[in-house]
Design a protein around this motif. Structure first.
Motif, PDB file in Angstrom:
ATOM      1  N   PRO A   1      16.282  -0.057  27.277  1.00 13.28           N
ATOM      2  CA  PRO A   1      17.652  -0.521  25.809  1.00 13.28           C
ATOM      3  C   PRO A   1      17.663  -1.295  24.250  1.00 13.28           C
ATOM      4  CG  PRO A   1      16.790  -2.808  27.866  1.00 13.28           C
ATOM      5  CD  PRO A   1      16.197  -0.442  27.619  1.00 13.28           C
ATOM      6  N   ASP A   2      18.168  -1.184  23.906  1.00 14.47           N
ATOM      7  CA  ASP A   2      18.766  -1.253  22.524  1.00 14.47           C
ATOM      8  C   ASP A   2      17.635  -1.975  22.090  1.00 14.47           C
ATOM      9  OD1 ASP A   2      19.797   1.336  21.795  1.00 14.47           O
ATOM     10  OD2 ASP A   2      22.096   0.393  21.780  1.00 14.47           O
ATOM     11  N   TRP A   3      18.252  -3.504  22.393  1.00 10.62           N
ATOM     12  CA  TRP A   3      17.689  -4.826  22.669  1.00 10.62           C
ATOM     13  C   TRP A   3      16.328  -4.851  22.718  1.00 10.62           C
ATOM     14  CZ3 TRP A   3      14.908  -7.266  26.199  1.00 10.62           C
ATOM     15  CH2 TRP A   3      14.348  -6.499  27.436  1.00 10.62           C
ATOM     16  N   LEU A   4      15.202  -4.049  23.807  1.00  7.92           N
ATOM     17  CA  LEU A   4      13.935  -3.960  24.029  1.00  7.92           C
ATOM     18  C   LEU A   4      13.101  -3.456  22.662  1.00  7.92           C
ATOM     19  CD1 LEU A   4      11.644  -3.876  25.058  1.00  7.92           C
ATOM     20  CD2 LEU A   4      12.065  -2.210  26.535  1.00  7.92           C
ATOM     21  N   LEU A   5      13.814  -2.312  22.020  1.00  8.51           N
ATOM     22  CA  LEU A   5      13.361  -1.189  21.128  1.00  8.51           C
ATOM     23  C   LEU A   5      13.610  -2.488  19.861  1.00  8.51           C
ATOM     24  CD1 LEU A   5      15.500   1.380  21.390  1.00  8.51           C
ATOM     25  CD2 LEU A   5      13.659   1.386  22.027  1.00  8.51           C
ATOM     26  N   ASP A   6      14.555  -3.443  20.010  1.00 12.71           N
ATOM     27  CA  ASP A   6      14.602  -3.818  18.873  1.00 12.71           C
ATOM     28  C   ASP A   6      13.639  -5.366  18.622  1.00 12.71           C
ATOM     29  OD1 ASP A   6      16.780  -3.627  17.232  1.00 12.71           O
ATOM     30  OD2 ASP A   6      18.391  -4.325  18.125  1.00 12.71           O
ATOM     31  N   ALA A   7      13.553  -5.843  19.850  1.00 12.29           N
ATOM     32  CA  ALA A   7      12.493  -7.089  20.173  1.00 12.29           C
ATOM     33  C   ALA A   7      11.047  -6.044  20.113  1.00 12.29           C
ATOM     34  CB  ALA A   7      12.522  -7.363  21.172  1.00 12.29           C
ATOM     35  N   LEU A   8      10.623  -4.943  20.024  1.00  5.35           N
ATOM     36  CA  LEU A   8       9.248  -4.227  19.336  1.00  5.35           C
ATOM     37  C   LEU A   8       9.585  -4.597  18.144  1.00  5.35           C
ATOM     38  CD1 LEU A   8       8.853  -1.985  22.572  1.00  5.35           C
ATOM     39  CD2 LEU A   8       8.138  -3.795  22.431  1.00  5.35           C
ATOM     40  N   ARG A   9      10.117  -3.756  17.431  1.00  6.13           N
ATOM     41  CA  ARG A   9       9.768  -3.592  16.692  1.00  6.13           C
ATOM     42  C   ARG A   9       9.755  -4.712  15.365  1.00  6.13           C
ATOM     43  NH1 ARG A   9      15.530  -1.055  16.689  1.00  6.13           N
ATOM     44  NH2 ARG A   9      15.082   1.341  17.058  1.00  6.13           N
ATOM     45  N   ASP A  10      10.278  -5.878  16.267  1.00  6.73           N
ATOM     46  CA  ASP A  10      10.107  -7.734  15.813  1.00  6.73           C
ATOM     47  C   ASP A  10       8.748  -8.019  16.290  1.00  6.73           C
ATOM     48  OD1 ASP A  10      12.574  -7.841  14.648  1.00  6.73           O
ATOM     49  OD2 ASP A  10      13.534  -8.663  16.267  1.00  6.73           O
ATOM     50  N   VAL A  11       7.973  -7.786  16.992  1.00  5.08           N
ATOM     51  CA  VAL A  11       6.345  -7.697  16.862  1.00  5.08           C
ATOM     52  C   VAL A  11       5.776  -7.046  16.772  1.00  5.08           C
ATOM     53  CG1 VAL A  11       5.217  -7.304  19.622  1.00  5.08           C
ATOM     54  CG2 VAL A  11       7.059  -8.044  20.060  1.00  5.08           C
ATOM     55  N   HIS A  12       5.860  -5.998  16.231  1.00  7.40           N
ATOM     56  CA  HIS A  12       5.173  -5.092  15.137  1.00  7.40           C
ATOM     57  C   HIS A  12       5.270  -5.847  14.097  1.00  7.40           C
ATOM     58  CE1 HIS A  12       3.176  -1.525  13.788  1.00  7.40           C
ATOM     59  NE2 HIS A  12       4.020  -1.201  12.751  1.00  7.40           N
ATOM     60  N   ALA A  13       6.148  -5.629  13.160  1.00  7.99           N
ATOM     61  CA  ALA A  13       6.286  -6.632  12.064  1.00  7.99           C
ATOM     62  C   ALA A  13       5.641  -8.102  12.438  1.00  7.99           C
ATOM     63  CB  ALA A  13       7.788  -6.998  12.213  1.00  7.99           C
ATOM     64  N   ALA A  14       5.523  -8.443  13.512  1.00  6.60           N
ATOM     65  CA  ALA A  14       4.426  -9.471  13.342  1.00  6.60           C
ATOM     66  C   ALA A  14       3.313  -9.497  14.030  1.00  6.60           C
ATOM     67  CB  ALA A  14       5.389 -10.644  14.596  1.00  6.60           C
ATOM     68  N   ASN A  15       3.166  -8.662  13.606  1.00 11.04           N
ATOM     69  CA  ASN A  15       1.324  -7.559  13.285  1.00 11.04           C
ATOM     70  C   ASN A  15       0.951  -8.041  14.741  1.00 11.04           C
ATOM     71  OD1 ASN A  15       0.749  -6.718  11.041  1.00 11.04           O
ATOM     72  ND2 ASN A  15       0.680  -8.978   9.689  1.00 11.04           N
TER      73      ASN A  15
END
Length: 349
Positions: free
Chosen positions: A106-120
């Protein structure tokens, strides 16, 4: 409070901040074996005895809809926590399996993982979980450890990533991929990094696994950076944790100048070389606090800090407690476990 069997003596359970917290996000029809190998290694490292208490290591099971799911082998699994990728985890694990569940997340999971990665926050993909990270764009320009049966489809879908089929895992700048198998090598690396060599070895011994030689792994600590100069600089830092060297000495050792080294470090590790080197020193200091009886000043000097005060300041900033408190609490847990083993303590009473 907990009470001994056959005694009125009360014993306070020591409160301790875990050194390693892992949030497992289980995709439907995930592959059981790598998840089991990773979590069982954490279980052996989680306390000093063998009571499977989540003391030094903690983990949660989560699903995308907070509902029970089924592993690829048919085993039903219940989540232990509602899905929350921001619950102070050191690692988020995306556990994949059958491709039908991971090709189109799902797109919401992809967005969440991008945010997690951006938070190191490092992300681990097990088995076909790499397809989820690929769809999120997190594997672009990175190496990805894959099962050989998935390589062709992965390369077609994600041509900007480099598929690797001869490694048990690859850690490329905070994105860790594991093709499956037991994932015990990956677990041992994480435990060694956060909890020390003794507890990493404990899991390997009780799971009857021989540790691979360093030359067989992808790189020191399993970490891979695309920039060879950054990789060599990190190796130089690891070999000189006790030396009071400047960043110019590091830059000279790898054939560049400090400003260029700074740019390449930020591009590859998302932090300046001074911060990275300090974290390496603090990781080593934490291992010495856990595994030796050396005093604080000796450890500070052995890890390249100018004095104990300087060391204590940075240790508190990094871990939220002083070296003395860190060691004291772990000794309390050791005494707690030893006492319960001696008296046959039953935690259910």
């Amino acid at each position: 409070m907990m009470v001994e069997q056959g005694s009125e003596t009360s014993i306070s359970v020591p409160v301790i901040k875990p050194e390693l917290r892992v949030g497992f996000v289980l995709m439907n029809h995930f592959t059981l074996v790598p998840v089991a190998g990773l979590v069982d290694s954490l279980r052996f490292a989680a306390d000093k005895s063998f009571r499977s208490q989540q003391v030094f290591c903690q983990w949660d099971w989560m699903t995308l809809n907070d509902q029970p799911i089924v592993a690829s082998c048919g085993m039903p699994i219940l989540p232990t926590k509602p899905l929350n990728l921001w619950a102070h985890y050191d690692y988020i694990v995306i556990a994949g399996g059958l491709l039908g569940e991971t090709r189109n997340p799902p797109d919401w999971l992809l967005d969440a993982l991008r945010d997690v990665h951006a938070a190191n926050i490092p992300i681990i993909a097990l088995c076909s979980g790499s397809f989820v990270l690929g769809k999120a764009g997190l594997l672009d320009g990175r190496r990805c450890a894959l099962h050989f049966t998935l390589r062709d489809e992965f390369k077609e879908r994600f041509p900007n990533s480099t598929a690797v089929i001869d490694k048990n895992y690859v850690d490329d700048r905070g994105i860790i991929t594991c093709p499956g198998g037991t994932a015990i090598d990956l677990a041992a690396s994480l435990i060694r990094r956060h909890c020390g060599a003794v507890r990493a070895q404990k899991g390997l011994e009780y799971l009857l696994v021989e540790e691979r030689k360093e030359s067989e792994s992808t790189a020191p600590e399993g970490v891979v950076y695309l920039n060879d100069r950054v990789q060599r600089a990190i190796a130089f830092m690891r070999n000189n944790l006790d030396a009071s060297l400047t960043l110019k000495a590091v830059a000279d050792a790898v054939g560049t100048h400090p400003r260029q080294l700074h740019r390449e470090f930020v591009a590859n590790t998302q932090e300046p070389p001074a911060n990275y080197w300090r974290k390496l020193r603090l990781d080593q200091a934490r291992r010495l606090l856990v595994n030796t009886s050396q005093n604080i000043t000796t450890i500070a000097l052995a890890c390249g800090f100018s004095d104990a005060s300087h060391f204590i300041l940075w240790f508190r900033k990094q871990y939220g407690e002083t070296p003395y408190t860190f060691r004291k609490r772990r000794h309390e847990v050791e005494r707690f476990d030893w006492h319960h083993e001696r008296v046959g303590f039953d935690p259910e009473l």
